[in-house]
Design a protein around this motif. Sequence first.
Motif, PDB file in Angstrom:
ATOM      1  N   GLN A   1       1.026  39.318  42.709  1.00 56.36           N
ATOM      2  CA  GLN A   1       1.137  40.429  43.668  1.00 56.36           C
ATOM      3  C   GLN A   1       2.374  40.289  44.564  1.00 56.36           C
ATOM      4  O   GLN A   1       2.815  41.267  45.166  1.00 56.36           O
TER       5      GLN A   1
ATOM      6  N   TRP B   1       4.950  34.161  40.532  1.00 55.28           N
ATOM      7  CA  TRP B   1       6.024  34.937  41.154  1.00 55.28           C
ATOM      8  C   TRP B   1       7.409  34.322  40.976  1.00 55.28           C
ATOM      9  O   TRP B   1       8.401  34.950  41.263  1.00 55.28           O
TER      10      TRP B   1
ATOM     11  N   SER C   1      -0.577  27.639  39.477  1.00 60.11           N
ATOM     12  CA  SER C   1      -0.983  26.372  40.105  1.00 60.11           C
ATOM     13  C   SER C   1      -2.137  25.703  39.352  1.00 60.11           C
ATOM     14  O   SER C   1      -2.928  26.365  38.663  1.00 60.11           O
TER      15      SER C   1
HETATM   16  P1  TAP Z   1      -1.299  30.754  41.930  1.00 63.32           P
HETATM   17  O1  TAP Z   1      -2.315  31.080  42.962  1.00 63.32           O
HETATM   18  O2  TAP Z   1      -1.657  29.816  40.852  1.00 63.32           O
HETATM   19  O3  TAP Z   1      -0.837  32.176  41.299  1.00 63.32           O
HETATM   20  C1  TAP Z   1      -0.392  32.371  39.983  1.00 63.32           C
HETATM   21  C2  TAP Z   1      -1.046  33.615  39.406  1.00 63.32           C
HETATM   22  O4  TAP Z   1      -2.461  33.405  39.295  1.00 63.32           O
HETATM   23  C3  TAP Z   1      -0.875  34.860  40.271  1.00 63.32           C
HETATM   24  O5  TAP Z   1      -0.756  35.996  39.431  1.00 63.32           O
HETATM   25  C4  TAP Z   1      -2.187  34.905  41.033  1.00 63.32           C
HETATM   26  O6  TAP Z   1      -2.515  36.181  41.532  1.00 63.32           O
HETATM   27  C5  TAP Z   1      -3.153  34.470  39.953  1.00 63.32           C
HETATM   28  N1  TAP Z   1      -4.439  33.993  40.466  1.00 63.32           N
HETATM   29  C6  TAP Z   1      -4.754  33.553  41.704  1.00 63.32           C
HETATM   30  N2  TAP Z   1      -6.058  33.222  41.772  1.00 63.32           N
HETATM   31  C7  TAP Z   1      -6.571  33.448  40.547  1.00 63.32           C
HETATM   32  C8  TAP Z   1      -7.872  33.288  39.972  1.00 63.32           C
HETATM   33  N3  TAP Z   1      -8.906  32.818  40.662  1.00 63.32           N
HETATM   34  N4  TAP Z   1      -8.044  33.606  38.663  1.00 63.32           N
HETATM   35  C9  TAP Z   1      -7.020  34.046  37.922  1.00 63.32           C
HETATM   36  N5  TAP Z   1      -5.781  34.243  38.417  1.00 63.32           N
HETATM   37  C10 TAP Z   1      -5.555  33.936  39.700  1.00 63.32           C
HETATM   38  O7  TAP Z   1      -0.001  30.243  42.612  1.00 63.32           O
HETATM   39  P2  TAP Z   1       0.501  30.555  44.108  1.00 63.32           P
HETATM   40  O8  TAP Z   1      -0.620  30.569  45.109  1.00 63.32           O
HETATM   41  O9  TAP Z   1       1.307  31.766  44.020  1.00 63.32           O
HETATM   42  O10 TAP Z   1       1.363  29.271  44.367  1.00 63.32           O
HETATM   43  C11 TAP Z   1       0.703  28.087  44.816  1.00 63.32           C
HETATM   44  C12 TAP Z   1       1.371  26.870  44.262  1.00 63.32           C
HETATM   45  O11 TAP Z   1       1.271  26.896  42.837  1.00 63.32           O
HETATM   46  C13 TAP Z   1       2.859  26.770  44.521  1.00 63.32           C
HETATM   47  O12 TAP Z   1       3.131  26.259  45.755  1.00 63.32           O
HETATM   48  C14 TAP Z   1       3.294  25.884  43.400  1.00 63.32           C
HETATM   49  O13 TAP Z   1       3.054  24.547  43.734  1.00 63.32           O
HETATM   50  C15 TAP Z   1       2.396  26.300  42.265  1.00 63.32           C
HETATM   51  N6  TAP Z   1       3.043  27.276  41.363  1.00 63.32           N
HETATM   52  C16 TAP Z   1       3.363  26.844  40.153  1.00 63.32           C
HETATM   53  C17 TAP Z   1       3.989  27.707  39.297  1.00 63.32           C
HETATM   54  C18 TAP Z   1       4.352  27.244  37.937  1.00 63.32           C
HETATM   55  S1  TAP Z   1       5.454  28.058  37.107  1.00 63.32           S
HETATM   56  N7  TAP Z   1       3.764  26.224  37.388  1.00 63.32           N
HETATM   57  C19 TAP Z   1       4.295  29.008  39.668  1.00 63.32           C
HETATM   58  C20 TAP Z   1       3.917  29.439  40.930  1.00 63.32           C
HETATM   59  C21 TAP Z   1       3.293  28.549  41.769  1.00 63.32           C
HETATM   60  P3  TAP Z   1      -2.054  36.713  42.967  1.00 63.32           P
HETATM   61  O14 TAP Z   1      -1.171  35.672  43.570  1.00 63.32           O
HETATM   62  O15 TAP Z   1      -1.361  37.967  42.647  1.00 63.32           O
HETATM   63  O16 TAP Z   1      -3.310  36.927  43.749  1.00 63.32           O
END
Ligand code: TAP
Length: 473
Positions: A173, A146, A224
Amino acid sequence: MLNRTQHFINGEWIDSTGTETIEVINPANKKTIGKISNGTIQDLNRAVSAARNAFLSFSQTTREERIILLNKIADEFEKRKKDIVDTITLELGSPIAHSETPQYSMALAHYRQAAKELEDFEFVEYKNHTAIYKEPIGVSGLITPWNFPANQASTKIASAIAAGSTVVLKPAQLTPFTAMIIADIFKSAGVPDGVFNLVNGSGRVIGDGISSHSDIDYVSFTGSGNVGKNISENAAKTIKKVSLELGGKSPLIVLEDCDIKKAVDITLSKSLFNSGQVCTAAAKIIVPESIHDEFTKVLEEEISKLPIGNPQNKDTFIGPLVSEKQYNQVQEYIDTGIKEGAHLIIGGKGHPEGLEEGFYARPTIFTNVNKNMTIAKEEIFGPVIPILTYKDIGEAIEIANDTIYGLAGYVVGSDNNLTQKVASSIRAGRITINNASEDYSAPFGGYKQSGVGREWGKYGIEEYLELKAVLTE
Ligand code: TAP
């Protein structure tokens, strides 16, 4: 209210096979801004089959055709600039000036850059009596986070199109509407049906479905580390190639000969941009003991001048965090920093005064941080700046590299030889010296647990290609 409950499959917006929806929230005021479909595996299967069919002809297009297509997409992208900027501001809470630059501008740059790379990209090389062809990899599943809703999707899609591969995208989402505008742009630009498909829904269902799908050849994920591991495990079951752009704990090394005001400005912009929700954020600031007090004093003065508040205001520098989950995560890290003995010099837990209605966190600086503290080791993804000190360059580099991550790094100083030397000692994929501007032709990706593979420029295109050797008598 933005009620966009259809998926983009085979060149059309079509209804979901399911009935569940997901509400999308404006993080600046916690109000609902619209809803999307909580897609199903049947929706995903339709999208994959459209991408598979489209691959037959799209993989045969010429480089010239794809250059024209990428530039057409970029032209249409420019026409929709206001919609994209406004939507990023609304769904992410990004300050509107940043939604334009770099959020929108980076995304646009990837389409133009991919077109430029194609001009002299070598799709065939000759070695001895062998021709080595680079052929499109097939159907690519793209899963995006996001924090950069236009950029993260665009860098992947631009590379895939340049390579002649077709895609299925699942955006986060929390921020789905920007990607839906991008789908509209592709339609207007004349992207052939099925080349780009978008299925909304949860990571648990659609993301998981992509990584385990037997008809998807490659998965490109940004997000993540935990989800990245899950995707790799799933993908292994069908021996699918995976690229991962995961988290970071990127060091910023301040050198003793720096201009302190300049070093402070760079620190603030690299740590606090997007409220610190950036995978390449400068997340541990490593300062010489000799200038620590002065550096910290100026940093404290400057951080308190930064405009924080309504992202719709063009002067705002810090907006809200994206969600309650992200807000709570940042609060926990601030709490842990205090409990582990770091010295809180500004900020702290709770909302900034008068900003209780959104997911706003207080910009926070910790000093007296040592390399074993949680806030020096883990990715906070919020507006929290931990400052560590060093006695000599060797110690600075040791602290910088004392991490499971290796995505980015920053060096600030006046002596060019020294900044280059320090840059070469940091084990990470992308190092920025002083205020160097962005370079879209340079590879983007991480060492160690920051990921596998590279994006941007020709390096990104290569991820969407397979190598074939034809040995001739
Ligand atoms: P994630 O859960 O990793 O979400 C990133 C993407 O992966 C979203 O589209 C998410 O979908 C999807 N996703 C979630 N579970 C999945 C699964 N089991 N299989 C495949 N795809 C899946 O990140 P978050 O919860 O939004 O953020 C958590 C932490 O991740 C943050 O606090 C930060 O530390 C880190 N983060 C890192 C980055 C980068 S650029 N490295 C970006 C965002 C967050 P939905 O969310 O739509 O369900």
